[in-house]
Design an enzyme around this catalytic site. Structure first.
Site, PDB file in Angstrom:
ATOM      1  N   GLU A   1      36.481  36.170  42.517  1.00  0.00           N
ATOM      2  CA  GLU A   1      37.005  34.820  42.480  1.00  0.00           C
ATOM      3  C   GLU A   1      38.524  34.894  42.149  1.00  0.00           C
ATOM      4  OE1 GLU A   1      34.727  32.894  43.462  1.00  0.00           O
ATOM      5  OE2 GLU A   1      34.796  31.480  41.802  1.00  0.00           O
TER       6      GLU A   1
ATOM      7  N   THR B   1      39.369  24.952  45.719  1.00  0.00           N
ATOM      8  CA  THR B   1      39.420  25.411  44.348  1.00  0.00           C
ATOM      9  C   THR B   1      40.964  25.271  43.956  1.00  0.00           C
ATOM     10  OG1 THR B   1      37.400  26.442  43.994  1.00  0.00           O
ATOM     11  CG2 THR B   1      38.806  26.622  42.404  1.00  0.00           C
TER      12      THR B   1
END
Ligand SMILES: Nc1ncnc2c1ncn2[C@@H]1O[C@H](COP(=O)(O)OP(=O)(O)OP(=O)(O)O)[C@@H](O)[C@H]1O
Ligand SMILES: N[C@@H](CCO)C(=O)O
Length: 291
Positions: free
Chosen positions: A120, A168
């Site tokens: 991530e 994101t």
């Protein structure tokens, strides 16, 4: 060779920014891993044209490196990237579970969470665990710096994914830097209600606890029609509605049998904004499964 199915996830659930997450019964990524001299990656499926196959840029590459487990990794994407459904995290979770088993590393599911989170960090610049934790462990997860608390829960959900891209990275730029004490008090109350609702499998309590006045209003501006879609879902019977992860998916909690009506209402409301959308009638589900 090993095949792993890792589910989509919905992070935050409103009141649990960067902490709460749930595994969704569907959609999911399917990842095949086989031992190799060096790591190579092949991506097919939803949005694969936007996903890098370079191990330095794909979330699974960072996982293979962290586990010292070079492999040929085939990713069949069931979860579109930049969806708010933990697309990049599902691949990382599947790779962590698969490579751990393939190489006999012996890590527990909880210990694999920070390893998958390294993936991530590659895409969002931050190693938050709130998507990888439920994708690996299933159910409802509370991910903090001290580890993950997992609760098996069963709540019907509707995830409505509009044809809008929100990365994101961009969605993190609009998060307010400060919050007032009143907002913090409200958030703690809602987070506690949501957690209790998960323990009781109570969609009303979970829905009520999904309200957040700090991060969600700032991010709603990135999703055309968000306020109307939220309203339409509530009118159709949703017990709570919020942005899934960093968006643009809008997620609703509800009672059994209400999913179809809520999904249709959300799609129709997005259509009024000229935004196409697709719906997943889903529920809280299991974590990554090895075949
Ligand atoms: N295996 C992967 N699967 C999906 N996206 C990947 C993968 N590896 C790298 N990426 C990149 O990650 C970005 C998408 O990740 P992002 O965190 O923005 O969205 P998401 O994972 O759908 O959502 P969220 O974390 O908000 O739930 C894209 O730029 C994509 O190219
Ligand atoms: N908690 C993260 C999830 C998205 O990866 C966020 O909302 O930015």
């Amino acid at each position: 060779m090993l095949t792993v199915r890792a589910p989509a996830t919905s992070a935050n659930l409103g009141s649990g920014f960067d902490v709460f997450g749930v595994a969704l019964e569907r959609p999911a990524d399917v990842v095949r891993v086989s031992k190799a001299e060096r790591t190579t990656i092949e991506v097919t499926g939803a949005g694969s044209e936007y996903i890098p196959e370079d191990p330095e840029k794909n979330t699974v590459g960072a996982v293979a490196k962290a586990l010292d487990a070079p492999a040929h990794i085939e990713i069949d994407k069931g979860i579109r990237p930049a969806s708010g459904l933990g697309s990049s995290a599902a691949s990382a979770a599947a790779a962590a579970v698969g490579l751990n088993e393939l190489y006999g590393r012996g890590h527990s599911r909880e210990a694999l969470v920070p390893i998958a989170a390294k993936g991530e960090a590659v895409v969002s610049g931050d190693a938050h665990d709130d998507n990888v934790a439920p994708s690996i462990m299933g159910g409802f997860t509370i991910a903090t710096d001290d580890g993950v608390t997992q609760v098996d829960a069963d709540i019907p959900l509707v995830a409505c994914l509009p044809d809008i891209v929100v990365s994101t990275r961009d969605a993190r730029r609009v998060v307010p830097e400060r919050a007032g004490v009143d907002q913090l008090v409200e958030t703690v109350g809602n987070a506690a209600r949501l957690t209790t609702g998960m323990h009781r499998d109570d969609p009303d309590l979970v829905g009520a606890g999904m309200y957040d006045s700090i991060v969600t209003p700032a991010r709603a501006k990135l999703i055309d029609g968000y306020a109307g879609v939220r309203e339409a879902a509530l009118e159709a019977g949703a017990t709570g509605v919020t942005i899934s992860g960093a968006g643009p998916t809008v997620i609703a909690a509800c009672h059994e049998g209400d999913q179809r009506a809520i999904g249709s209402a959300m799609i129709e409301r997005f259509a009024e904004e000229d935004v196409e959308a697709q719906v997943y009638q889903t529920r809280i589900g299991a974590g990554a499964t090895v075949f």
